[in-house]
Design an enzyme around this catalytic site. Structure first.
Site, PDB file in Angstrom:
ATOM      1  N   ARG A 178       0.858  -1.186   0.000  1.00 25.44           N
ATOM      2  CA  ARG A 178       0.000   0.000   0.000  1.00 25.44           C
ATOM      3  C   ARG A 178       0.895   1.237   0.000  1.00 25.44           C
ATOM      4  NH1 ARG A 178      -2.097   2.989   4.655  1.00 25.44           N
ATOM      5  NH2 ARG A 178      -3.901   4.215   4.013  1.00 25.44           N
ATOM      6  N   HIS A 231      -2.637  10.915   1.090  1.00 24.62           N
ATOM      7  CA  HIS A 231      -2.106  10.670   2.437  1.00 24.62           C
ATOM      8  C   HIS A 231      -1.465  11.976   2.914  1.00 24.62           C
ATOM      9  CE1 HIS A 231      -0.679   7.242   5.245  1.00 24.62           C
ATOM     10  NE2 HIS A 231      -0.365   8.371   5.862  1.00 24.62           N
ATOM     11  N   GLU A 289      -7.084   8.297   6.562  1.00 25.02           N
ATOM     12  CA  GLU A 289      -7.340   8.919   7.857  1.00 25.02           C
ATOM     13  C   GLU A 289      -7.794  10.382   7.768  1.00 25.02           C
ATOM     14  OE1 GLU A 289      -4.048   8.351  10.524  1.00 25.02           O
ATOM     15  OE2 GLU A 289      -4.210   6.167  10.441  1.00 25.02           O
ATOM     16  N   ASN A 297      -7.236   1.548  10.095  1.00 29.35           N
ATOM     17  CA  ASN A 297      -5.892   1.758  10.640  1.00 29.35           C
ATOM     18  C   ASN A 297      -5.999   1.765  12.159  1.00 29.35           C
ATOM     19  OD1 ASN A 297      -5.328   2.201   7.969  1.00 29.35           O
ATOM     20  ND2 ASN A 297      -4.646   4.318   8.216  1.00 29.35           N
ATOM     21  N   TYR A 356      -3.802   1.647  16.003  1.00 32.54           N
ATOM     22  CA  TYR A 356      -2.567   1.687  16.791  1.00 32.54           C
ATOM     23  C   TYR A 356      -2.814   1.405  18.267  1.00 32.54           C
ATOM     24  CZ  TYR A 356      -0.343   3.170  12.561  1.00 32.54           C
ATOM     25  OH  TYR A 356       0.117   3.173  11.275  1.00 32.54           O
ATOM     26  N   GLU A 360      -3.407  -0.262   8.162  1.00 35.09           N
ATOM     27  CA  GLU A 360      -2.191   0.102   8.906  1.00 35.09           C
ATOM     28  C   GLU A 360      -2.268  -0.480  10.304  1.00 35.09           C
ATOM     29  OE1 GLU A 360      -1.121   4.268   9.279  1.00 35.09           O
ATOM     30  OE2 GLU A 360      -1.556   4.623   7.163  1.00 35.09           O
TER      31      GLU A 360
HETATM   32  C1  GBH Z   1      -0.991   6.938  10.957  1.00 34.81           C
HETATM   33  O1  GBH Z   1      -1.479   7.964  11.721  1.00 34.81           O
HETATM   34  C2  GBH Z   1      -0.615   7.516   9.636  1.00 34.81           C
HETATM   35  O2  GBH Z   1      -1.497   7.127   8.613  1.00 34.81           O
HETATM   36  C3  GBH Z   1       0.798   7.257   9.248  1.00 34.81           C
HETATM   37  O3  GBH Z   1       1.168   8.108   8.209  1.00 34.81           O
HETATM   38  C4  GBH Z   1       1.676   7.416  10.461  1.00 34.81           C
HETATM   39  O4  GBH Z   1       3.035   7.386  10.162  1.00 34.81           O
HETATM   40  C5  GBH Z   1       1.337   6.301  11.411  1.00 34.81           C
HETATM   41  O5  GBH Z   1      -0.030   6.273  11.684  1.00 34.81           O
HETATM   42  C6  GBH Z   1       2.095   6.347  12.735  1.00 34.81           C
HETATM   43  O6  GBH Z   1       1.800   7.500  13.440  1.00 34.81           O
HETATM   44  O7  GBH Z   1      -6.704  10.425  21.063  1.00 34.81           O
HETATM   45  O8  GBH Z   1      -5.755  12.271  19.862  1.00 34.81           O
HETATM   46  O9  GBH Z   1      -4.372  10.748  21.063  1.00 34.81           O
HETATM   47  C7  GBH Z   1      -1.926   7.596  13.007  1.00 34.81           C
HETATM   48  C8  GBH Z   1      -2.281   8.837  13.754  1.00 34.81           C
HETATM   49  C9  GBH Z   1      -2.223   8.108  16.014  1.00 34.81           C
HETATM   50  C10 GBH Z   1      -3.798   9.747  15.278  1.00 34.81           C
HETATM   51  C11 GBH Z   1      -2.964   7.987  17.296  1.00 34.81           C
HETATM   52  C12 GBH Z   1      -4.536   9.580  16.537  1.00 34.81           C
HETATM   53  C13 GBH Z   1      -4.270   9.111  18.889  1.00 34.81           C
HETATM   54  C14 GBH Z   1      -5.502   9.915  18.939  1.00 34.81           C
HETATM   55  N1  GBH Z   1      -3.063   8.566  14.948  1.00 34.81           N
HETATM   56  N2  GBH Z   1      -3.621   9.218  17.597  1.00 34.81           N
HETATM   57  S1  GBH Z   1      -5.607  10.913  20.317  1.00 34.81           S
END
Ligand code: GBH
Length: 479
Positions: free
Chosen positions: A79, A123, A176, A305, A307, A381
Site C-alpha cells: 500500500r 495521504h 485517515e 488503521n 494503533y 495500517e
Molecule cells: C498513521 O497515523 C498515519 O497514517 C501514518 O502516516 C503514520 O506514520 C502512522 O499512523 C504512525 O503514526 O486520542 O488524539 O491521542 C496515526 C495517527 C495516532 C492519530 C494515534 C490519533 C491518537 C488519537 N493517529 N492518535 S488521540
C-alpha cells in the site's frame, strides 16, 4: 505464547504500507511543487528537530531496491500513496507526465514481482496552492475547510484513475481523514497547522465529500474489476468507568472520531448527537443535502488503521491540563469536547507512548462488520515505533515489535473467527520514515533505514513477518 500456531486463510493478503511524503524525498524534482507538509515542516517549531521530507528514504530514486526488498520478504501486497503535487502541481490543471510515469513504473515493478498494489490517492500532502489560494472566500482560508477542494480532489482522482486504472485494482481515496481535519485544522499539530474547531468540522465534511466525488470520478474511468475503498482511523474509545458522565464522554468522542465519517459514508447522514454536541461551534450549514447521497457511495472495502485504544472520562475541568496524546498542543483536536478528559490506557508503551492493547483492533473489526454488512475489511495500517538500533554486527533486533505484531495479528485472527471478513493486513511501515510532527525520531519500519547512507537493514521483525506471510501462520515469538 507458543500455543497452536494460528493460521490465516490462504488468500489473506500480507502486506506493508508507506506514504509518499514520508518516504519519497525528491521534493523539488520533476516539477513537484510544495505540499502543505513541505511548508509546515519548514516552519520553525512545527516538526521535531526541524526535519523535513526533502530527502526522507530517497524512495523516489531507490524504488527498485525497495520493491526487491518487498519481494525478498515475500509480501503479497503493498500500500503506497500518490503525491498529489507530483502529479498535478498546484492541485489544478493538467497532469505532469513524469509524475504519473513514476507511479506507473513502480506499479509495473510490483506486478512483475507478484505484489498487488493498493493505491491511496491522498495521504495528507495537499498541494500548498490549494491551501493558499481559494476561489469562493466562504471560509477563513483554503484547503479542506473550503468546498472547492473536494472538487479539485475529484479532478485529481480522475487523472490518476485514467493513468493507472489499467494496472491497479485496489484504490483508496483518503487516508485517515480524521487526522487531516482535526490535527490539521483543529489542534494544529499537523499541516497546515490551523487551530480553528469550526474549520476542522468543515474540513471533515469536505473530506467526506472529496471521498464521494472522488469515488464517482474513479468509477467513471476505472474498469469494473477495480475495488474502491477508504482508510479510516477509527478510535476504540472506552469509558474510564461505567458512570453516566464517562459513558457520555465516550459517546461524544465516538461521534467526533468515528461516526462523523461512518455516518455519511455508511448511512448517508451525520449523527444527530454530533450536530447538537457541536452546535456551539458551527451550524453545519456548509452541508448541502445533495452531498450526503454523494458521500454514501457503495464501498468495495473498508480500511481500518489501528494503533491503540483511547480511554475517556466526563465532567473534567476544561482548564486542567490535557492528556490526549497531543501534550504539546495548546489546542484540542476535539471540537466542543473540553469536558472530556483523556487517560492513558493500561499496557506496555511504545516509543510513541501509545499503549499496546490489541483488543481494540478486534473490537473495531467486529464493529465495522456489523455497521458495514457485506463490506470486506482490510487492516490498512498497524504497527509500532520502538527504539531500534543496529548492534555491533549491524543487525537490528526488535523483539518488542515482533510481540506487537504477533499480538495484533492474533487480534485480527480473533475477529476472523468471530465472522469478520478481513481480507488482508498492512504492516505500518515497510521502512523507517518521516513520522510527521516527530520527524525521523520515531522508527515504525520493519526495515531499518540509515539516513546517512540510505542503507536498508531488515529488522528481525521483517524476517518474522516474512515467515508469517510465507506460511500463513504466526511463527514463534522468542524473547
Ligand atoms: C498513521 O497515523 C498515519 O497514517 C501514518 O502516516 C503514520 O506514520 C502512522 O499512523 C504512525 O503514526 O486520542 O488524539 O491521542 C496515526 C495517527 C495516532 C492519530 C494515534 C490519533 C491518537 C488519537 N493517529 N492518535 S488521540
Amino acid at each position: 505464547m507458543s500455543d497452536a500456531k494460528l493460521s490465516f486463510p490462504p488468500e489473506f493478503l500480507w502486506g506493508a504500507a508507506t506514504a509518499a511524503y514520508q518516504i519519497e524525498g525528491a521534493a523539488q524534482e520533476d516539477g513537484r511543487t510544495p505540499s502543505i507538509w513541505d511548508t509546515f515542516s519548514r516552519t520553525p517549531g512545527k516538526v521535531l528537530g526541524g526535519d523535513t521530507g526533502d530527502v526522507a528514504c530517497d524512495h523516489y530514486h531507490r524504488w527498485r531496491e525497495d520493491v526487491r526488498l518487498m519481494a525478498d520478504l515475500g509480501l503479497r501486497t503493498y500500500r503506497f500513496s500518490v503525491s498529489w503535487p507530483r502529479v498535478q502541481p498546484t492541485g489544478r490543471g493538467p497532469a505532469v507526465q513524469r509524475g504519473l510515469d513514476f507511479y506507473r513504473e513502480l506499479v509495473d515493478e510490483l506486478l512483475e514481482n507478484g505484489i498487488e498494489p493498493m493505491l491511496t490517492l491522498y495521504h495528507w500532502d495537499l498541494p500548498q496552492e490549494l491551501e493558499t489560494s481559494f476561489p469562493s472566500g466562504d471560509s477563513a482560508g483554503g484547503g479542506w475547510p473550503e468546498r472547492d477542494t473536494a472538487h479539485r480532489f475529484a479532478d485529481y482522482a480522475r487523472i490518476v484513475g485514467e493513468a493507472l486504472g489499467d494496472r491497479v485494482r485496489m484504490w483508496t481515496t483518503l487516508n485517515e481523514p480524521w487526522c487531516s481535519a482535526f490535527l490539521g485544522y483543529g489542534s494544529g499539530v499537523h499541516a497546515p497547522g490551523r487551530t480553528d474547531p469550526a474549520a476542522a468540522l468543515r474540513a471533515a465534511h469536505h473530506l467526506n465529500l472529496a471521498h464521494g466525488l472522488g469515488a464517482q470520478a474513479l468509477r467513471s474511468v476505472l474498469p469494473a474489476r477495480a475495488r474502491l475503498g477508504i482508510s479510516l482511523n477509527p478510535s476504540a474509545v472506552r469509558p474510564l468507568t461505567d458512570s453516566a458522565a464517562d459513558r457520555d464522554a465516550q459517546r461524544r468522542i465516538d461521534a467526533l472520531a468515528n461516526r462523523v465519517f461512518s455516518g455519511p459514508l455508511l448511512k448517508g447522514a451525520y449523527p444527530g448527537d454530533l450536530l447538537t454536541d457541536t452546535a456551539s461551534v458551527t451550524d453545519w450549514s456548509f452541508v448541502r443535502s445533495e452531498d450526503l447521497a454523494v458521500i454514501h457511495h457503495p464501498l468495495d472495502f473498508l480500511g481500518i488503521n489501528y494503533y491503540a485504544p483511547a480511554v475517556v472520562s466526563g465532567g473534567a475541568d476544561p482548564s486542567a491540563p490535557r492528556h490526549d496524546g497531543h501534550n504539546s498542543a495548546d489546542h484540542s483536536p476535539w471540537p466542543a469536547a473540553d469536558s472530556v478528559a483523556f487517560h492513558r490506557a493500561p499496557g506496555e508503551l511504545t516509543a510513541m507512548d501509545w499503549p499496546v492493547d490489541p483488543s481494540g483492533l478486534t473490537d473495531l473489526l467486529l464493529r465495522y462488520t456489523a455497521e458495514a454488512p457485506g463490506v470486506p475489511l482490510f487492516v490498512t495500517e498497524n504497527g509500532a515505533a520502538f527504539d531500534d538500533k543496529p548492534n555491533a554486527a549491524g543487525q537490528v533486533h526488535d523483539p518488542d515489535r515482533i510481540r506487537y505484531l504477533d499480538a495484533h495479528l492474533r487480534a485480527v485472527h480473533k475477529a476472523l473467527e468471530a465472522g469478520a471478513d478481513v481480507r488482508g493486513y498492512f504492516l505500518w511501515s515497510l521502512l523507517d520514515n518521516f513520522e510527521w510532527a516527530y520527524g525521523y525520531s520515531k522508527r515504525f519500519g520493519a526495515v531499518y533505514v540509515d539516513y546517512e547512507t540510505q542503507r536498508r537493514v531488515p529488522k528481525s521483525s521483517a524476517y518474522w513477518y516474512a515467515k508469517a506471510a510465507a506460511s500463513g501462520r504466526l511463527p514463534d515469538v522468542e524473547d
